[in-house]
Write a protein that holds these residues in place. Structure first.
Motif, short mmCIF file in Angstrom:
data_model
loop_
_atom_site.label_atom_id
_atom_site.label_comp_id
_atom_site.label_asym_id
_atom_site.label_seq_id
_atom_site.Cartn_x
_atom_site.Cartn_y
_atom_site.Cartn_z
N GLU A 152 0.64 -1.23 0.04
CA GLU A 152 -0.01 0.08 0.25
C GLU A 152 0.82 1.50 -0.03
O GLU A 152 0.53 2.32 -0.55
N LYS A 170 3.58 1.85 -1.46
CA LYS A 170 4.11 1.98 -3.03
C LYS A 170 3.30 3.04 -3.79
O LYS A 170 3.22 2.91 -4.50
N ARG A 171 1.67 2.58 -3.46
CA ARG A 171 0.87 3.41 -4.47
C ARG A 171 0.50 4.46 -3.30
O ARG A 171 -0.07 5.89 -4.83
N LEU A 172 0.79 4.87 -2.48
CA LEU A 172 -0.08 5.67 -2.27
C LEU A 172 0.98 6.98 -2.08
O LEU A 172 2.31 7.40 -2.29
N THR A 173 0.67 8.30 -3.30
CA THR A 173 1.53 9.57 -3.22
C THR A 173 1.60 10.93 -2.34
O THR A 173 2.76 11.60 -2.39
N ALA A 174 0.64 11.39 -1.82
CA ALA A 174 -0.10 12.93 -0.81
C ALA A 174 0.93 11.85 0.30
O ALA A 174 1.17 11.32 1.05
N HIS A 175 1.91 12.86 0.87
CA HIS A 175 3.21 13.32 1.36
C HIS A 175 2.61 13.09 2.95
O HIS A 175 2.98 12.22 3.75
N ILE A 204 2.03 9.23 3.14
CA ILE A 204 3.06 8.27 3.68
C ILE A 204 3.40 8.07 4.55
O ILE A 204 3.94 7.30 4.80
N GLN A 226 1.56 6.41 6.80
CA GLN A 226 1.22 4.89 6.19
C GLN A 226 3.27 3.56 6.76
O GLN A 226 3.16 2.76 7.34
#
Length: 185
Positions: free
Chosen positions: A58, A60-65, A68, A71
Protein backbone atom coordinates in the motif's frame (compact mmCIF):
# COMPACT_ATOMS: atom_id res chain seq x y z
CA UNK A 1 3.73 -6.62 52.96
CA UNK A 2 6.72 -8.67 53.96
CA UNK A 3 10.28 -8.11 52.80
CA UNK A 4 10.39 -11.64 51.33
CA UNK A 5 8.69 -10.39 48.17
CA UNK A 6 11.47 -7.90 47.47
CA UNK A 7 14.45 -9.98 48.54
CA UNK A 8 14.23 -12.62 45.79
CA UNK A 9 17.12 -11.98 43.33
CA UNK A 10 15.44 -14.12 40.63
CA UNK A 11 12.67 -11.56 40.27
CA UNK A 12 14.89 -8.97 38.63
CA UNK A 13 13.01 -6.14 36.97
CA UNK A 14 14.60 -4.53 33.95
CA UNK A 15 13.66 -0.90 33.56
CA UNK A 16 13.65 0.54 30.06
CA UNK A 17 13.52 4.28 29.71
CA UNK A 18 10.87 5.95 27.62
CA UNK A 19 13.61 7.40 25.41
CA UNK A 20 15.11 3.97 24.78
CA UNK A 21 11.71 2.54 23.84
CA UNK A 22 11.17 5.45 21.44
CA UNK A 23 14.61 4.88 19.83
CA UNK A 24 13.77 1.20 19.36
CA UNK A 25 10.40 2.03 17.77
CA UNK A 26 12.02 4.62 15.48
CA UNK A 27 14.67 2.10 14.42
CA UNK A 28 11.97 -0.45 13.54
CA UNK A 29 10.04 2.17 11.57
CA UNK A 30 13.19 3.13 9.64
CA UNK A 31 13.85 -0.54 8.92
CA UNK A 32 10.28 -0.91 7.65
CA UNK A 33 10.72 2.17 5.44
CA UNK A 34 13.73 0.50 3.78
CA UNK A 35 11.43 -2.35 2.71
CA UNK A 36 9.00 -0.09 0.82
CA UNK A 37 11.05 0.21 -2.42
CA UNK A 38 11.66 -3.57 -2.66
CA UNK A 39 9.62 -5.54 -5.20
CA UNK A 40 6.87 -7.96 -4.18
CA UNK A 41 8.84 -11.12 -4.91
CA UNK A 42 11.74 -10.02 -2.73
CA UNK A 43 9.37 -9.05 0.09
CA UNK A 44 7.67 -12.45 -0.20
CA UNK A 45 10.98 -14.20 0.53
CA UNK A 46 10.97 -12.66 4.02
CA UNK A 47 7.76 -14.45 5.10
CA UNK A 48 6.38 -11.25 6.62
CA UNK A 49 2.98 -11.22 8.35
CA UNK A 50 0.18 -10.57 5.88
CA UNK A 51 -0.78 -7.21 7.41
CA UNK A 52 2.79 -5.92 7.16
CA UNK A 53 3.20 -7.21 3.59
CA UNK A 54 -0.07 -5.49 2.57
CA UNK A 55 0.97 -2.26 4.34
CA UNK A 56 4.27 -2.22 2.42
CA UNK A 57 2.47 -2.76 -0.90
CA UNK A 58 0.00 0.00 0.00
CA UNK A 59 2.85 2.40 0.81
CA UNK A 60 4.15 2.02 -2.76
CA UNK A 61 0.78 3.16 -4.10
CA UNK A 62 0.41 6.31 -1.98
CA UNK A 63 1.43 9.72 -3.31
CA UNK A 64 0.23 12.27 -0.72
CA UNK A 65 2.93 13.25 1.78
CA UNK A 66 0.63 12.97 4.82
CA UNK A 67 -0.68 9.58 3.74
CA UNK A 68 2.84 8.27 3.17
CA UNK A 69 3.90 9.53 6.61
CA UNK A 70 0.95 7.82 8.33
CA UNK A 71 1.60 4.61 6.39
CA UNK A 72 5.25 4.62 7.49
CA UNK A 73 4.15 4.97 11.12
CA UNK A 74 1.73 2.08 10.66
CA UNK A 75 4.50 -0.03 9.12
CA UNK A 76 6.68 0.83 12.12
CA UNK A 77 3.94 -0.36 14.47
CA UNK A 78 3.59 -3.64 12.56
CA UNK A 79 7.38 -4.12 12.56
CA UNK A 80 7.30 -4.55 16.38
CA UNK A 81 6.07 -8.11 15.94
CA UNK A 82 8.68 -9.16 13.37
CA UNK A 83 12.18 -10.58 13.82
CA UNK A 84 14.43 -7.91 12.24
CA UNK A 85 17.47 -10.21 11.70
CA UNK A 86 16.40 -11.71 8.32
CA UNK A 87 15.36 -8.24 7.13
CA UNK A 88 18.74 -6.77 8.03
CA UNK A 89 20.50 -9.67 6.30
CA UNK A 90 18.45 -9.21 3.12
CA UNK A 91 19.07 -5.46 3.08
CA UNK A 92 22.78 -6.07 3.67
CA UNK A 93 22.83 -8.53 0.80
CA UNK A 94 21.12 -6.03 -1.47
CA UNK A 95 23.62 -3.39 -0.42
CA UNK A 96 26.42 -5.84 -1.19
CA UNK A 97 27.85 -5.98 2.33
CA UNK A 98 26.69 -9.42 3.38
CA UNK A 99 29.60 -11.58 4.47
CA UNK A 100 28.01 -14.68 2.97
CA UNK A 101 27.37 -12.94 -0.35
CA UNK A 102 30.92 -11.52 -0.43
CA UNK A 103 32.41 -14.92 0.41
CA UNK A 104 30.42 -16.49 -2.44
CA UNK A 105 31.65 -13.86 -4.90
CA UNK A 106 35.25 -14.32 -3.74
CA UNK A 107 34.91 -18.09 -4.14
CA UNK A 108 33.76 -17.59 -7.74
CA UNK A 109 36.63 -15.19 -8.44
CA UNK A 110 39.21 -17.63 -7.02
CA UNK A 111 37.73 -20.47 -9.05
CA UNK A 112 37.84 -18.37 -12.22
CA UNK A 113 41.51 -17.52 -11.63
CA UNK A 114 42.40 -21.15 -10.92
CA UNK A 115 40.62 -22.24 -14.12
CA UNK A 116 42.62 -19.68 -16.07
CA UNK A 117 45.98 -20.53 -14.54
CA UNK A 118 45.77 -24.31 -13.98
CA UNK A 119 44.70 -26.61 -16.87
CA UNK A 120 43.94 -29.42 -14.40
CA UNK A 121 41.43 -27.22 -12.54
CA UNK A 122 38.94 -27.78 -15.36
CA UNK A 123 38.91 -31.52 -14.66
CA UNK A 124 38.27 -30.89 -10.95
CA UNK A 125 35.47 -28.45 -11.74
CA UNK A 126 33.80 -30.87 -14.18
CA UNK A 127 34.11 -33.69 -11.63
CA UNK A 128 32.33 -31.58 -9.01
CA UNK A 129 29.76 -30.05 -11.39
CA UNK A 130 28.84 -32.81 -13.82
CA UNK A 131 26.15 -30.68 -15.48
CA UNK A 132 28.75 -28.13 -16.60
CA UNK A 133 29.09 -27.42 -20.32
CA UNK A 134 32.77 -28.37 -20.71
CA UNK A 135 33.04 -27.15 -24.29
CA UNK A 136 31.69 -23.69 -23.41
CA UNK A 137 33.91 -23.54 -20.33
CA UNK A 138 37.07 -24.37 -22.31
CA UNK A 139 36.11 -21.88 -25.03
CA UNK A 140 35.66 -19.05 -22.51
CA UNK A 141 38.98 -19.90 -20.87
CA UNK A 142 40.79 -19.80 -24.24
CA UNK A 143 39.08 -16.54 -25.21
CA UNK A 144 39.95 -14.96 -21.85
CA UNK A 145 43.60 -15.94 -22.22
CA UNK A 146 43.65 -14.43 -25.75
CA UNK A 147 42.05 -11.24 -24.43
CA UNK A 148 44.77 -10.94 -21.81
CA UNK A 149 47.56 -11.54 -24.31
CA UNK A 150 46.18 -8.94 -26.72
CA UNK A 151 45.18 -6.44 -23.99
CA UNK A 152 41.56 -6.47 -25.14
CA UNK A 153 38.52 -5.67 -22.99
CA UNK A 154 37.64 -8.57 -20.63
CA UNK A 155 34.40 -9.69 -22.30
CA UNK A 156 35.06 -13.44 -22.05
CA UNK A 157 36.48 -12.96 -18.55
CA UNK A 158 33.11 -11.58 -17.44
CA UNK A 159 31.20 -14.27 -19.34
CA UNK A 160 33.24 -16.93 -17.55
CA UNK A 161 32.24 -15.43 -14.21
CA UNK A 162 28.56 -15.45 -15.23
CA UNK A 163 28.85 -19.08 -16.31
CA UNK A 164 30.33 -20.02 -12.93
CA UNK A 165 27.44 -18.22 -11.20
CA UNK A 166 25.03 -20.48 -13.09
CA UNK A 167 26.69 -23.64 -11.75
CA UNK A 168 27.45 -22.47 -8.22
CA UNK A 169 24.29 -20.93 -6.75
CA UNK A 170 24.43 -18.28 -4.05
CA UNK A 171 23.77 -19.60 -0.55
CA UNK A 172 20.28 -18.67 0.71
CA UNK A 173 19.69 -16.03 3.37
CA UNK A 174 18.96 -17.49 6.80
CA UNK A 175 15.28 -17.32 7.77
CA UNK A 176 13.92 -16.88 4.27
CA UNK A 177 12.33 -19.14 1.73
CA UNK A 178 11.41 -18.56 -1.86
CA UNK A 179 7.69 -17.99 -2.00
CA UNK A 180 5.48 -18.00 -5.04
CA UNK A 181 3.76 -14.68 -5.66
CA UNK A 182 1.17 -13.66 -8.18
CA UNK A 183 2.16 -10.58 -10.19
CA UNK A 184 -1.50 -9.91 -11.10
CA UNK A 185 -2.32 -8.74 -7.55
Amino acid sequence: MSNEQFDNPDDEIIYVSKSEMKRDMTALQELGEKLIPLDKKLLATLNLPEKLFDALIEAKRLTAHGAISRQKQYIGKLMRGVDPAPIHELLDKIAGVSDRHSAWLHKLERLRESLLSDPKAIEGFVAEYAEADVQRLRQLIRNTQKEREQNKPPKSYRELFQLLKEYIPEPPIAGTTVAETNDDE
